[in-house]
Design a protein around this motif. Structure first.
Motif, short mmCIF file in Angstrom:
data_model
loop_
_atom_site.label_atom_id
_atom_site.label_comp_id
_atom_site.label_asym_id
_atom_site.label_seq_id
_atom_site.Cartn_x
_atom_site.Cartn_y
_atom_site.Cartn_z
N ARG A 28 0.81 -1.26 -0.02
CA ARG A 28 -0.12 -0.04 -0.22
C ARG A 28 0.90 1.25 -0.06
N HIS A 29 2.05 1.42 0.71
CA HIS A 29 2.64 2.35 0.92
C HIS A 29 4.03 2.77 0.26
N HIS A 30 4.58 1.70 -0.13
CA HIS A 30 5.97 1.61 -0.60
C HIS A 30 6.10 1.11 -1.98
N LYS A 31 5.39 2.16 -2.79
CA LYS A 31 5.71 1.67 -4.36
C LYS A 31 6.70 2.60 -4.96
N HIS A 32 7.57 2.02 -5.45
CA HIS A 32 8.82 2.64 -6.34
C HIS A 32 9.01 2.25 -7.80
N ASP A 33 9.09 3.08 -8.44
CA ASP A 33 9.30 2.96 -9.98
C ASP A 33 10.81 2.50 -9.98
N LEU A 34 11.14 1.11 -10.49
CA LEU A 34 12.40 0.60 -10.56
C LEU A 34 13.01 0.41 -12.09
N ASN A 35 13.99 0.85 -12.42
CA ASN A 35 14.91 0.73 -13.54
C ASN A 35 15.74 -0.41 -13.60
N ASP A 36 16.44 -0.78 -14.56
CA ASP A 36 17.16 -1.95 -14.62
C ASP A 36 18.58 -1.79 -13.87
N HIS A 37 18.99 -0.22 -14.07
CA HIS A 37 20.25 0.07 -13.48
C HIS A 37 20.07 0.57 -11.91
N GLN A 38 18.90 0.06 -11.32
CA GLN A 38 18.78 0.56 -9.93
C GLN A 38 18.77 -0.66 -9.06
N CYS A 39 18.74 -0.39 -7.77
CA CYS A 39 18.31 -1.55 -6.62
C CYS A 39 17.40 -0.97 -5.73
N THR A 40 16.67 -1.61 -5.09
CA THR A 40 15.59 -1.27 -4.05
C THR A 40 15.64 -2.47 -2.97
N SER A 41 15.22 -2.25 -1.69
CA SER A 41 15.04 -2.98 -0.65
C SER A 41 14.12 -2.09 0.37
N VAL A 146 7.96 0.28 11.89
CA VAL A 146 8.43 1.10 11.22
C VAL A 146 9.12 0.34 9.81
N ILE A 147 8.48 0.79 8.65
CA ILE A 147 9.22 0.21 7.46
C ILE A 147 9.76 1.40 6.47
N GLU A 148 10.85 1.06 6.18
CA GLU A 148 11.61 2.06 5.28
C GLU A 148 12.17 1.43 4.14
N SER A 149 11.75 1.96 2.86
CA SER A 149 12.08 1.52 1.43
C SER A 149 12.86 2.29 0.82
N PHE A 150 13.61 1.87 -0.18
CA PHE A 150 14.46 2.93 -1.02
C PHE A 150 14.70 2.15 -2.23
N VAL A 151 14.85 3.21 -3.32
CA VAL A 151 15.46 2.93 -4.59
C VAL A 151 16.39 3.78 -5.05
N VAL A 152 17.47 3.43 -5.51
CA VAL A 152 18.84 4.18 -5.97
C VAL A 152 19.46 3.56 -7.14
N ASP A 153 20.22 4.48 -7.95
CA ASP A 153 20.75 4.02 -9.18
C ASP A 153 21.86 3.35 -8.43
N ILE A 154 22.60 2.22 -9.28
CA ILE A 154 23.62 1.49 -8.96
C ILE A 154 24.93 2.16 -9.63
N PRO A 155 25.88 2.67 -8.79
CA PRO A 155 27.01 3.57 -9.18
C PRO A 155 27.92 2.67 -10.21
N GLU A 156 28.37 3.12 -11.41
CA GLU A 156 29.33 2.52 -12.05
C GLU A 156 30.30 1.98 -11.49
#
Length: 197
Positions: A28-41, A146-156
């Protein structure tokens, strides 16, 4: 143990490894748009303090240093509202000194805060996080999930796993500190057990 994690570099933040109600909150609350060059947790922490008390710390977009141990200073530009920017100074020991962050969501009713990093001298590109708080009972007293989620680019030069591990370690430190500060405040507040109310 107070902390759990799910993700480690994988898919869409569905939270498949947690369980019933937690998975429902994540969907319900932790929706992220994820691309191929990203990670999430997604990370979870149970805090022995009532939601209102924990939220009083988390909602302070203008004062993350109240519980985030790596923040030395924060300056908010303008009024505190959606779209507000904060300039964060990071303590030494991390591979950064500054971060510019935008407030994406602040919902006092549902206890949800979302931020996006838009600049700074670090490698967390396109970083976005959502933190949500949910009431629960721990040892017969009001507690907080407490729930924390993230998405971030994977650095080269880094792998998905390395990137997620680094960000998860930072978030785990923040959540542990949030837990410590909140539980200290709860002891001072002397919240009564639920069965006595």
């Amino acid at each position: 143990m107070n902390g759990n994690r799910n993700g480690g570099g994988g898919g869409g933040g569905g939270g498949g490894g947690f369980g019933g109600i937690v998975n429902d909150y994540i969907r319900r609350h932790h929706k992220h748009d994820l691309n191929d060059h990203q990670c999430t947790s997604t990370l979870v922490r149970h805090i022995k303090a009532p939601v209102h008390l924990v939220w009083s710390l988390v909602r302070r977009f203008d004062q993350p240093q109240k519980y985030k141990p790596f923040v030395s200073r924060c300056v908010v530009q303008g009024n505190l509202e959606i779209g507000s920017l904060r300039e964060v100074d990071v303590k030494s020991g991390l591979p950064a000194t500054t971060s510019t962050e935008r407030l994406e969501l602040l919902d006092d009713d549902k206890h949800i805060l979302s931020i996006k990093i838009i600049g700074g001298d670090h490698r967390l590109r396109n970083y976005s996080s959502i933190i949500s708080l949910h009431p629960e009972i721990i040892d017969g007293r009001p507690g907080t999930l407490v729930i924390e989620s993230f998405v971030v680019d994977i650095p080269e030069g880094n792998t998905k796993d390395e990137t997620c591990y680094f960000v998860e370690a930072l978030i785990q430190c923040n959540l542990k500190s949030l837990s410590d500060v909140s539980e200290r405040l709860a002891v001072q507040d002397q919240t009564e057990p639920i069965d006595r109310l």
